[in-house]
Motif scaffolding. Sequence first.
Motif, PDB file in Angstrom:
ATOM      1  N   VAL A 138       0.838  -1.212  -0.055  1.00  0.00           N
ATOM      2  CA  VAL A 138       0.141  -0.079  -0.058  1.00  0.00           C
ATOM      3  C   VAL A 138       0.984   1.238  -0.080  1.00  0.00           C
ATOM      4  O   VAL A 138       1.855   1.264   0.893  1.00  0.00           O
ATOM      5  CB  VAL A 138      -0.981  -0.035   1.359  1.00  0.00           C
ATOM      6  N   LEU A 139       0.798   2.067  -1.091  1.00  0.00           N
ATOM      7  CA  LEU A 139       1.672   3.468  -1.046  1.00  0.00           C
ATOM      8  C   LEU A 139       0.754   4.385  -1.112  1.00  0.00           C
ATOM      9  O   LEU A 139      -0.397   4.575  -1.873  1.00  0.00           O
ATOM     10  CB  LEU A 139       2.304   3.259  -2.467  1.00  0.00           C
ATOM     11  N   GLU A 140       0.962   5.459  -0.337  1.00  0.00           N
ATOM     12  CA  GLU A 140       0.205   6.647  -0.378  1.00  0.00           C
ATOM     13  C   GLU A 140       0.542   7.575  -1.491  1.00  0.00           C
ATOM     14  O   GLU A 140       1.943   7.724  -1.953  1.00  0.00           O
ATOM     15  CB  GLU A 140       0.603   7.623   1.040  1.00  0.00           C
ATOM     16  N   ILE A 141      -0.682   8.384  -2.010  1.00  0.00           N
ATOM     17  CA  ILE A 141      -0.428   9.144  -2.835  1.00  0.00           C
ATOM     18  C   ILE A 141      -0.737  10.456  -2.789  1.00  0.00           C
ATOM     19  O   ILE A 141      -1.923  10.503  -2.050  1.00  0.00           O
ATOM     20  CB  ILE A 141      -0.829   8.645  -4.377  1.00  0.00           C
ATOM     21  N   ARG A 142      -0.374  11.599  -2.960  1.00  0.00           N
ATOM     22  CA  ARG A 142      -0.604  12.796  -2.766  1.00  0.00           C
ATOM     23  C   ARG A 142      -0.046  13.906  -3.638  1.00  0.00           C
ATOM     24  O   ARG A 142       1.045  13.323  -4.327  1.00  0.00           O
ATOM     25  CB  ARG A 142      -0.302  13.329  -1.100  1.00  0.00           C
ATOM     26  N   PRO A 143      -0.140  15.174  -3.860  1.00  0.00           N
ATOM     27  CA  PRO A 143       0.753  16.148  -4.554  1.00  0.00           C
ATOM     28  C   PRO A 143       1.841  15.975  -4.548  1.00  0.00           C
ATOM     29  O   PRO A 143       2.572  15.728  -3.604  1.00  0.00           O
ATOM     30  CB  PRO A 143       0.073  17.518  -4.129  1.00  0.00           C
ATOM     31  N   ARG A 144       2.520  16.078  -5.746  1.00  0.00           N
ATOM     32  CA  ARG A 144       3.865  15.890  -6.150  1.00  0.00           C
ATOM     33  C   ARG A 144       4.436  14.664  -5.631  1.00  0.00           C
ATOM     34  O   ARG A 144       5.803  14.353  -5.835  1.00  0.00           O
ATOM     35  CB  ARG A 144       4.695  16.891  -5.513  1.00  0.00           C
ATOM     36  N   VAL A 145       3.823  13.244  -5.597  1.00  0.00           N
ATOM     37  CA  VAL A 145       4.038  11.961  -5.149  1.00  0.00           C
ATOM     38  C   VAL A 145       4.060  11.079  -6.339  1.00  0.00           C
ATOM     39  O   VAL A 145       2.788  11.012  -6.878  1.00  0.00           O
ATOM     40  CB  VAL A 145       3.540  11.493  -3.962  1.00  0.00           C
ATOM     41  N   MET A 146       5.045  10.538  -6.969  1.00  0.00           N
ATOM     42  CA  MET A 146       4.823   9.605  -8.081  1.00  0.00           C
ATOM     43  C   MET A 146       4.793   8.208  -7.809  1.00  0.00           C
ATOM     44  O   MET A 146       5.849   7.770  -6.699  1.00  0.00           O
ATOM     45  CB  MET A 146       6.021   9.733  -9.302  1.00  0.00           C
ATOM     46  N   VAL A 147       3.795   7.506  -7.864  1.00  0.00           N
ATOM     47  CA  VAL A 147       3.884   6.035  -7.596  1.00  0.00           C
ATOM     48  C   VAL A 147       4.234   4.976  -8.838  1.00  0.00           C
ATOM     49  O   VAL A 147       3.523   5.487  -9.863  1.00  0.00           O
ATOM     50  CB  VAL A 147       2.558   5.564  -6.947  1.00  0.00           C
ATOM     51  N   TYR A 148       5.174   4.307  -8.729  1.00  0.00           N
ATOM     52  CA  TYR A 148       5.595   3.296  -9.841  1.00  0.00           C
ATOM     53  C   TYR A 148       4.779   1.819  -9.583  1.00  0.00           C
ATOM     54  O   TYR A 148       5.088   1.400  -8.583  1.00  0.00           O
ATOM     55  CB  TYR A 148       7.175   3.216  -9.975  1.00  0.00           C
ATOM     56  N   VAL A 149       4.007   1.473 -10.460  1.00  0.00           N
ATOM     57  CA  VAL A 149       3.573  -0.027 -10.416  1.00  0.00           C
ATOM     58  C   VAL A 149       4.415  -0.652 -11.353  1.00  0.00           C
ATOM     59  O   VAL A 149       4.213  -0.749 -12.643  1.00  0.00           O
ATOM     60  CB  VAL A 149       1.878   0.205 -10.857  1.00  0.00           C
ATOM     61  N   PRO A 150       5.092  -1.565 -10.768  1.00  0.00           N
ATOM     62  CA  PRO A 150       6.034  -2.317 -11.500  1.00  0.00           C
ATOM     63  C   PRO A 150       5.089  -3.517 -12.237  1.00  0.00           C
ATOM     64  O   PRO A 150       4.174  -3.741 -12.126  1.00  0.00           O
ATOM     65  CB  PRO A 150       6.877  -3.253 -10.663  1.00  0.00           C
ATOM     66  N   PRO A 151       5.843  -4.107 -13.361  1.00  0.00           N
ATOM     67  CA  PRO A 151       5.149  -5.135 -14.109  1.00  0.00           C
ATOM     68  C   PRO A 151       4.501  -6.278 -13.092  1.00  0.00           C
ATOM     69  O   PRO A 151       5.036  -6.558 -12.111  1.00  0.00           O
ATOM     70  CB  PRO A 151       6.284  -5.555 -15.239  1.00  0.00           C
ATOM     71  N   MET A 152       3.348  -6.947 -13.442  1.00  0.00           N
ATOM     72  CA  MET A 152       2.757  -7.922 -12.941  1.00  0.00           C
ATOM     73  C   MET A 152       1.986  -7.708 -11.591  1.00  0.00           C
ATOM     74  O   MET A 152       1.776  -8.693 -10.885  1.00  0.00           O
ATOM     75  CB  MET A 152       3.861  -9.085 -12.853  1.00  0.00           C
ATOM     76  N   TRP A 153       1.895  -6.276 -11.307  1.00  0.00           N
ATOM     77  CA  TRP A 153       1.157  -6.040 -10.039  1.00  0.00           C
ATOM     78  C   TRP A 153      -0.110  -5.794 -10.231  1.00  0.00           C
ATOM     79  O   TRP A 153      -0.627  -4.739 -11.239  1.00  0.00           O
ATOM     80  CB  TRP A 153       1.898  -5.058  -9.333  1.00  0.00           C
ATOM     81  N   ILE A 154      -1.120  -6.335  -9.564  1.00  0.00           N
ATOM     82  CA  ILE A 154      -2.344  -5.778  -9.861  1.00  0.00           C
ATOM     83  C   ILE A 154      -2.726  -4.515  -9.018  1.00  0.00           C
ATOM     84  O   ILE A 154      -1.978  -4.166  -7.951  1.00  0.00           O
ATOM     85  CB  ILE A 154      -3.523  -6.799  -9.103  1.00  0.00           C
ATOM     86  N   HIS A 155      -3.311  -3.445  -9.416  1.00  0.00           N
ATOM     87  CA  HIS A 155      -3.406  -2.290  -8.731  1.00  0.00           C
ATOM     88  C   HIS A 155      -4.875  -1.532  -8.820  1.00  0.00           C
ATOM     89  O   HIS A 155      -5.479  -1.679  -9.864  1.00  0.00           O
ATOM     90  CB  HIS A 155      -2.455  -1.511  -9.179  1.00  0.00           C
ATOM     91  N   ARG A 156      -4.936  -0.914  -7.740  1.00  0.00           N
ATOM     92  CA  ARG A 156      -6.338  -0.387  -7.573  1.00  0.00           C
ATOM     93  C   ARG A 156      -6.417   1.219  -6.752  1.00  0.00           C
ATOM     94  O   ARG A 156      -5.301   1.256  -5.745  1.00  0.00           O
ATOM     95  CB  ARG A 156      -7.356  -1.102  -6.609  1.00  0.00           C
ATOM     96  N   SER A 157      -6.842   2.399  -6.996  1.00  0.00           N
ATOM     97  CA  SER A 157      -6.612   3.552  -6.475  1.00  0.00           C
ATOM     98  C   SER A 157      -7.748   3.807  -5.365  1.00  0.00           C
ATOM     99  O   SER A 157      -8.962   3.259  -5.589  1.00  0.00           O
ATOM    100  CB  SER A 157      -6.612   4.735  -7.392  1.00  0.00           C
ATOM    101  N   VAL A 158      -7.494   4.186  -4.198  1.00  0.00           N
ATOM    102  CA  VAL A 158      -8.578   4.500  -3.123  1.00  0.00           C
ATOM    103  C   VAL A 158      -8.326   5.844  -2.754  1.00  0.00           C
ATOM    104  O   VAL A 158      -7.432   6.452  -2.111  1.00  0.00           O
ATOM    105  CB  VAL A 158      -8.145   3.558  -1.971  1.00  0.00           C
TER     106      VAL A 158
END
Length: 206
Positions: free
Chosen positions: A121-141
Motif C-alpha cells: 500500500v503506497l500513499e499518493i498525494r500532490p507531487r508524489v509519483m507511484v511506480y506500479v511495476p510489471p505483474m502487479w494488480i493495482h487499485r486507487s483509493v
Amino acid sequence: MYQPPTAHVIDPSTGHLSAATGRYEKRLSDLAGLYEDAQAFETLKVEDPDRIVYVVHEVRPQQASGDLIFGTTWMQPGRVGREFFMTRGHIHATGNRPETYYGESGEGVMLLESPEGETRVLEIRPRVMVYVPPMWIHRSVNTGPQPLVMSFCYPSDSGQDYGIIERSGGMAKRIVAGPEGWAAVDNAAYRPRTRAEIDAVLATAA
C-alpha cells in the motif's frame, strides 16, 4: 511520416485534460460487488444511483507497441460502509507492462497485489509519483475529504484485465477508515489464486 508532438494541460482540481481523445466515468451503480458492506452499497445506490465515483480523461495516440497512453483520474471522496471509494482495479492484460501515477491533488493510496497475494500500500498525494511495476494488480483509493486527482502513463499495448480481482473475491486487503485515517485489513471474501491461475498470469508477459 512522423506523429506530431502534442502538449496537454492538466487541471489539478478537476482532472480535466486538454485535447483528450477519450473520457469515461464510473457511477456508483457500475461498481456492484466491489464493497464489503452490500447493504450499505444498496442503500447508497438507491439514494443516488447516478453518483459519479470517478472520471478518466485519456490520450491514446496509437495502440501500437512502443507508444504510450496517458491521462488523468478524478475520484470523489466518499465511503461505502467503512470502505473508501475506489476504482475497479486491474492488472495489465500483458502483465509485464508497468504504469506510473502522479498525485495532482487530494490524498489516497495505491493498493497493489502480486499474483501470489503479496500486498503493498503506497500513499499518493500532490507531487508524489507511484511506480506500479510489471505483474502487479493495482487499485486507487481516495482516503481523503477532497477529490483525488492523479495523472497516469503506461505502454499503449498493455491492455487491462479487470476480472482478475473479481475471480478472487476482491483484493487480499480492503482499505477502510481507521484511527489514523485509513487502515488495510484482510478481505474475508478473498480466495487465493491457484498455482495454475498464477502461471496463467505470468504467461501473459510479452
